[in-house]
Design a protein around this motif. Sequence first.
Motif, PDB file in Angstrom:
ATOM      1  N   LYS A 268       0.836  -1.198   0.000  1.00 12.69           N
ATOM      2  CA  LYS A 268       0.000   0.000   0.000  1.00 12.69           C
ATOM      3  C   LYS A 268       0.878   1.257   0.000  1.00 12.69           C
ATOM      4  N   HIS A 269       0.350   2.441  -0.386  1.00 15.23           N
ATOM      5  CA  HIS A 269      -0.983   2.760  -0.846  1.00 15.23           C
ATOM      6  C   HIS A 269      -0.867   3.214  -2.301  1.00 15.23           C
ATOM      7  N   PHE A 270      -1.112   2.324  -3.250  1.00 16.41           N
ATOM      8  CA  PHE A 270      -0.962   2.599  -4.674  1.00 16.41           C
ATOM      9  C   PHE A 270      -1.914   3.724  -5.102  1.00 16.41           C
ATOM     10  N   PRO A 271      -1.495   4.643  -5.971  1.00 21.73           N
ATOM     11  CA  PRO A 271      -0.226   4.765  -6.693  1.00 21.73           C
ATOM     12  C   PRO A 271       0.887   5.476  -5.922  1.00 21.73           C
ATOM     13  N   ALA A 316      -5.196   3.808  -2.956  1.00 25.54           N
ATOM     14  CA  ALA A 316      -5.455   4.981  -2.111  1.00 25.54           C
ATOM     15  C   ALA A 316      -6.560   5.867  -2.666  1.00 25.54           C
ATOM     16  N   HIS A 317      -7.123   6.677  -1.762  1.00 30.65           N
ATOM     17  CA  HIS A 317      -8.095   7.700  -2.148  1.00 30.65           C
ATOM     18  C   HIS A 317      -7.346   9.006  -2.419  1.00 30.65           C
ATOM     19  N   ILE A 318      -6.755   9.118  -3.585  1.00 30.50           N
ATOM     20  CA  ILE A 318      -6.019  10.318  -3.974  1.00 30.50           C
ATOM     21  C   ILE A 318      -6.423  10.682  -5.392  1.00 30.50           C
ATOM     22  N   LEU A 319      -6.688  11.951  -5.626  1.00 25.50           N
ATOM     23  CA  LEU A 319      -7.037  12.414  -6.964  1.00 25.50           C
ATOM     24  C   LEU A 319      -5.774  12.822  -7.707  1.00 25.50           C
ATOM     25  N   TYR A 320      -5.597  12.252  -8.891  1.00 24.26           N
ATOM     26  CA  TYR A 320      -4.498  12.609  -9.785  1.00 24.26           C
ATOM     27  C   TYR A 320      -5.103  13.234 -11.037  1.00 24.26           C
ATOM     28  N   PRO A 321      -5.323  14.553 -11.046  1.00 24.73           N
ATOM     29  CA  PRO A 321      -6.045  15.184 -12.155  1.00 24.73           C
ATOM     30  C   PRO A 321      -5.426  14.946 -13.523  1.00 24.73           C
ATOM     31  N   SER A 330      -8.796   5.185  -6.240  1.00 28.92           N
ATOM     32  CA  SER A 330      -9.582   4.048  -5.749  1.00 28.92           C
ATOM     33  C   SER A 330     -10.872   3.820  -6.519  1.00 28.92           C
ATOM     34  N   LEU A 331     -11.302   4.813  -7.291  1.00 28.16           N
ATOM     35  CA  LEU A 331     -12.545   4.688  -8.063  1.00 28.16           C
ATOM     36  C   LEU A 331     -12.294   4.787  -9.565  1.00 28.16           C
ATOM     37  N   SER A 332     -11.045   4.850  -9.962  1.00 28.71           N
ATOM     38  CA  SER A 332     -10.696   5.190 -11.344  1.00 28.71           C
ATOM     39  C   SER A 332     -10.364   3.965 -12.185  1.00 28.71           C
ATOM     40  N   LYS A 333     -11.095   3.783 -13.265  1.00 30.18           N
ATOM     41  CA  LYS A 333     -10.780   2.704 -14.197  1.00 30.18           C
ATOM     42  C   LYS A 333      -9.483   2.995 -14.934  1.00 30.18           C
ATOM     43  N   THR A 334      -9.192   4.263 -15.149  1.00 26.92           N
ATOM     44  CA  THR A 334      -7.935   4.635 -15.792  1.00 26.92           C
ATOM     45  C   THR A 334      -6.745   4.162 -14.970  1.00 26.92           C
ATOM     46  N   ILE A 335      -6.829   4.339 -13.633  1.00 32.45           N
ATOM     47  CA  ILE A 335      -5.700   4.020 -12.763  1.00 32.45           C
ATOM     48  C   ILE A 335      -5.668   2.539 -12.378  1.00 32.45           C
ATOM     49  N   THR A 352      -9.558  -1.760  -1.927  1.00 27.58           N
ATOM     50  CA  THR A 352      -9.659  -0.321  -1.709  1.00 27.58           C
ATOM     51  C   THR A 352      -9.177   0.034  -0.304  1.00 27.58           C
ATOM     52  N   ASP A 353      -8.700   1.251  -0.142  1.00 26.35           N
ATOM     53  CA  ASP A 353      -8.583   1.770   1.214  1.00 26.35           C
ATOM     54  C   ASP A 353     -10.004   1.929   1.748  1.00 26.35           C
ATOM     55  N   ASP A 354     -10.144   2.203   3.023  1.00 26.28           N
ATOM     56  CA  ASP A 354     -11.458   2.266   3.669  1.00 26.28           C
ATOM     57  C   ASP A 354     -12.380   3.248   2.945  1.00 26.28           C
ATOM     58  N   LEU A 355     -13.501   2.752   2.449  1.00 27.20           N
ATOM     59  CA  LEU A 355     -14.451   3.594   1.720  1.00 27.20           C
ATOM     60  C   LEU A 355     -15.252   4.518   2.626  1.00 27.20           C
ATOM     61  N   THR A 356     -15.116   4.371   3.939  1.00 30.85           N
ATOM     62  CA  THR A 356     -15.818   5.283   4.843  1.00 30.85           C
ATOM     63  C   THR A 356     -14.923   6.444   5.286  1.00 30.85           C
ATOM     64  N   MET A 357     -13.743   6.582   4.673  1.00 32.12           N
ATOM     65  CA  MET A 357     -12.868   7.709   4.986  1.00 32.12           C
ATOM     66  C   MET A 357     -13.417   8.996   4.363  1.00 32.12           C
ATOM     67  N   GLY A 358     -13.029  10.130   4.957  1.00 34.31           N
ATOM     68  CA  GLY A 358     -13.526  11.421   4.495  1.00 34.31           C
ATOM     69  C   GLY A 358     -13.232  11.717   3.042  1.00 34.31           C
ATOM     70  N   ALA A 359     -12.124  11.201   2.523  1.00 32.18           N
ATOM     71  CA  ALA A 359     -11.781  11.425   1.122  1.00 32.18           C
ATOM     72  C   ALA A 359     -12.896  10.957   0.190  1.00 32.18           C
ATOM     73  N   ILE A 360     -13.628   9.938   0.601  1.00 31.61           N
ATOM     74  CA  ILE A 360     -14.749   9.431  -0.196  1.00 31.61           C
ATOM     75  C   ILE A 360     -16.069  10.031   0.270  1.00 31.61           C
TER      76      ILE A 360
END
Length: 453
Positions: A268-271, A316-321, A330-335, A352-360
Amino acid sequence: MNRHCFPCFKLSIFYRYSMVIAALATVLLIAGCSEDNNTAVVQPSPEVTVMPGASTAPDKTAGIEPTPGTPVSPSAAPTASPDTGINDDPLARQVAGMTLEAKIGQMLLVGIDGTKLEESAKRMISEDEVGGIILYKDNIQNLKSMLTLINDLKKSNSGNTFPLFMSVDQEGGKVSRMPADYTAIPSNAKVGITGNDDAAGTMGRLLAREVLSAGFNMDFAPVLDINSNPANPVIGERSFGSNADIVTRLGIAEMKGLSEEGAIPVIKHFPGHGDTSVDSHLELPVVNKTAAQLAKLEWLPFQAAIQENADAVMVAHILYPKLDPKKPASLSKTIIGGLLRGQMGFDGVVITDDLTMGAITEHYTLPAAAVDTVLAGSDILLIAHEYANEQMVRKALLEAVKKGTISESRINDSVYRILALKEKYHLSDEPLSVPDLPALNNDIKAWLQTIKK
């Protein structure tokens, strides 16, 4: 059939058919699914500053090096599918014989409340047939009560065919769940200072002995994030260091140590969570790096671990614009589908990392996030808190399959990988007695002396 032990099958069959299926999938691959209208678009945070960093990794861990500005392809061939060659594959026949409800259950790894078995936990296991449990610090008082809880959880699964993943975050340092009966294992950073692969391998074996003695079989470790951002609020000493060489060598050594001792390691935590300045437990971090920049640093340890046959990856729950402007990793088919499975060739279990985290939860509805991550290529959805959340996710996935939003063959792919992993590690729900810890603790103390030199 023994309800405690997973039915046998030969992994050679899995590998033989995975090669055939991968070839077929390449020919038949079609474009990805459309966006879920219920999913909010999160704008990149302008205040996040990205530190590009430089890698000192050797050539053997050289990463994917896309042309600067070239987006990551969202298409990826699925791994071994249970829908092909069913008659010749015992595991595929098992997947084909499962109800949709049982399949969805295997994809859920859930947290529970309290230090004793409660009714909600019993229902998730016996009725919803969840595939695994995670325990946190709040669930653990002392060695005896922890073992009683774990044995009770396993007993609740006695009516189901497949054993539970019993998982825990046991990294060492500040992320340690074991009670005081165990001699403390230090952080990755302290081991990283030694630069010693053997020390990290021993650390992995000791961590495995700890978790296995308590009845766990899966450890969310090692951390393969590179600590490249001093302002990072969540990684810090959890990383082996600030350069790719140290993190790659020591991280893979720890991963192998865990696996060789019989515990399932989850890298963890890819990417890569090392260059964030926001805590994803609270909010969605944004990293504005290109694919070319990420390939020169963050991706190197993960790619190397995949080449060394990593079993499971936490995303991970990280946005890579610059990779996907609308959805976090964590939700991206691209990644997940395009990068992790496609370009890096990972054919193991994606968690996935925990889906109940604030990032989600601050930006997406939980049902929409659950559907998105499965469409993206995730196999196991971690729902760390609240029975109601598990129920919500389970219902959303069942409805998505029944409506055709998610195909059942897509579910079958994940369940096949999950059950193959359980079989590989010979998981069992058999109860354990309170372990005799002096030998383990003495070995930990002896190892501590070696890393202080």
